[in-house]
Motif scaffolding. Structure first.
Motif, PDB file in Angstrom:
ATOM      1  N   ALA A   1       8.548   4.821   2.791  1.00 30.92           N
ATOM      2  CA  ALA A   1       8.422   3.416   2.732  1.00 30.92           C
ATOM      3  C   ALA A   1       7.277   3.101   1.692  1.00 30.92           C
ATOM      4  CB  ALA A   1       7.450   3.201   4.116  1.00 30.92           C
ATOM      5  N   PHE A   2       6.645   3.912   1.346  1.00 33.12           N
ATOM      6  CA  PHE A   2       5.802   3.883  -0.020  1.00 33.12           C
ATOM      7  C   PHE A   2       6.725   3.682  -1.421  1.00 33.12           C
ATOM      8  CE2 PHE A   2       3.889   5.665  -3.913  1.00 33.12           C
ATOM      9  CZ  PHE A   2       2.965   4.661  -4.048  1.00 33.12           C
ATOM     10  N   LEU A   3       7.669   4.234  -1.532  1.00 39.00           N
ATOM     11  CA  LEU A   3       8.682   4.349  -2.486  1.00 39.00           C
ATOM     12  C   LEU A   3       9.419   3.114  -2.445  1.00 39.00           C
ATOM     13  CD1 LEU A   3       9.486   8.109  -2.708  1.00 39.00           C
ATOM     14  CD2 LEU A   3       7.888   7.036  -4.141  1.00 39.00           C
ATOM     15  N   PHE A   4      10.248   2.758  -1.112  1.00 39.57           N
ATOM     16  CA  PHE A   4      10.982   1.911  -1.182  1.00 39.57           C
ATOM     17  C   PHE A   4      10.367   0.619  -0.102  1.00 39.57           C
ATOM     18  CE2 PHE A   4      13.234   5.631  -2.236  1.00 39.57           C
ATOM     19  CZ  PHE A   4      13.754   5.451  -3.372  1.00 39.57           C
ATOM     20  N   PRO A   5       9.449   0.079  -0.352  1.00 39.62           N
ATOM     21  CA  PRO A   5       8.773  -0.990   0.538  1.00 39.62           C
ATOM     22  C   PRO A   5       9.789  -2.096   1.285  1.00 39.62           C
ATOM     23  CG  PRO A   5       7.982  -1.485  -1.501  1.00 39.62           C
ATOM     24  CD  PRO A   5       8.969  -0.085  -1.646  1.00 39.62           C
TER      25      PRO A   5
END
Length: 444
Positions: A251-255
């Motif tokens: 989720a951090f890499l692909f919000p």
């Protein structure tokens, strides 16, 4: 038998070489193989598979569904080196050839959202494993896997590089299993889309191959070895809690995957408006421990991973973080797909029989979470050892043991509830159990 076409090339998938699969049976059913006998329990029954020694027992609990969402499969897998010009049909005509390496396969699939994904997986995963093993068979028949599968040596130091990486034949089998799970997941996605079906399943597979036992798990089913003197866990369970960091990091890499509807941060409870501006306990993807952060309005969104224990959910939807299928699954009333966070890659554990002295009553227990929800490893091991010690002369003792474990977890109906002997609540999930004896494996 003709082999099916490549799953990637067909709009609708033909049936693969079948495994001995058990599907859609009502109530309690119990099967054994090896002595060519079957134990039928009330309102259910499975087929006889005399070429393998094993026992499986399954139950649908509390009439929660008409059909069992758990599926079981087993078969013998024969692997041979592919040679240029060999026709597909020719390969199937020489199944008994000594050119084949033979393995034995057992698998359990726990469906959710219906049994469809589990049924497809029970029919295809063994075929995918066979394919992937055939692709690397030239490497696993060598003392040390060659850098080039063809045997070509581009660099004189190639064997040294392989040795420095500590690459062994078992590592190739592990890689084949990982690739097979991914291939099967793609097959399920294509088939479910073509037939407008939904749902997914967990997958737990065991492969006995070249003197080693490989157990691959994607989900929350479990396998343990019950040996004379100890218990050997053979699987890792994957839940939103156990894989919190991987899920949060994605989720951090692909919000954008969260579509502004969820927060990736974990908090001890769901935050409220009164928490804004105050420092509260939290965890992010890079944290094993806890810290404090000042609550912002965005933190009031629903957590990506929420709940505890059996109540933990991924995106408020799934109780597992790995499995097959669920390609069409979306969070209710949103366009947020769950699949990007749901890994299909299993964790594979290896047990080398050459390093252990296997006794007559040593067994592999494989079961879906319906068993493990109410019985821990030690309790299952106690039942196994006690039962086998008391029934040494019974030729059906392994099938009866599978039935015993299922009945222990199912409990007894008292009024409108199912209860265990210790008055705790019994499992309300489907329960499937494999009991696989390990002694004299080469003969069996």
């Amino acid at each position: 038998r003709s082999r099916p076409t490549c799953p990637r090339c067909a709009p609708r998938l033909p049936p693969p070489p079948p495994a001995a699969a058990a599907r859609r049976h009502r109530s309690l059913s119990c099967t054994s193989a090896g002595e060519e006998t079957v134990a039928f329990c009330p309102r259910g029954g499975l087929a006889v598979f005399p070429h393998l020694t094993w026992s499986v027992c399954r139950v649908i609990n509390a009439e929660k569904s008409e059909f069992n969402e758990d599926q079981a499969a087993c078969c013998q897998i024969s692997v041979r080196r592919r040679e240029p010009g060999l026709e597909e049909d020719e390969e199937w005509l020489i199944l008994c050839s000594t050119q084949f390496l033979t393995g034995h396969y057992w698998a359990l699939f726990d469906g959710h959202g219906g049994p469809d994904a589990a049924i497809i997986a029970s029919n295809y995963l063994h075929y995918c494993i066979k394919q992937k093993l055939e692709e690397i068979v030239g490497g696993i028949t060598e003392a040390q896997p060659p850098m080039h599968l063809s045997g070509r040596c581009v660099c004189d130091s190639d064997p040294q590089f392989v040795e420095e990486k500590h690459i062994h034949a078992a590592d190739l089998v592990v890689g084949a299993l990982e690739n097979a799970f991914q291939e099967c997941d793609e097959v399920i996605g294509q088939e479910m889309e073509a037939t407008n079906q939904t749902g997914g399943c967990t997958a737990l597979a065991a492969l006995y191959f070249q003197g080693k036992l490989y157990v691959a798990n994607a989900g929350d089913s479990r396998a343990i070895l019950v040996l004379k003197d100890n218990i050997v866990p053979m699987s890792n369970e994957f839940t939103p809690e156990s894989e919190r960091q991987r899920i949060q990091h994605l989720a951090f890499l692909f919000p954008k995957l969260l579509d502004g509807e969820f927060t990736r941060f974990e908090f001890p409870r769901r935050l409220k408006g009164d928490d804004v501006g105050h420092k509260v306990l939290y965890r992010d993807y890079f944290m094993e421990g806890w810290g404090y952060k000042t609550v912002e309005k965005a933190d009031l969104k629903y957590p990506l991973v929420h709940g505890h224990g059996k109540q933990a959910r991924l995106l408020g939807t799934l109780a597992v973080s790995r499995g097959l299928g669920d390609h069409q699954l979306k969070v209710i009333d949103t366009n947020i797909g769950v699949k990007p966070f749901l890994s299909c890659i299993p964790k594979v554990n290896v047990f080398d029989f050459a390093l252990h002295d296997i006794k007559e009553d040593d067994v592999l227990i494989m079961a879906t979470d319906g068993l493990w929800d109410v019985l821990c490893n030690d309790e299952v091991a106690h039942v196994v050892r006690s039962f086998l010690a008391e029934n040494r002369t019974d030729p059906q003792r392994f099938s009866e043991l599978a039935k015993c474990l299922v009945c222990r977890a199912r409990g007894k109906k008292r009024g409108h509830r199912w209860m265990l002997d210790d008055s705790h609540e019994a499992s309300y999930d489907d329960i499937s159990v494999f009991v696989i004896p390990l002694y004299k494996r080469e003969e069996d």
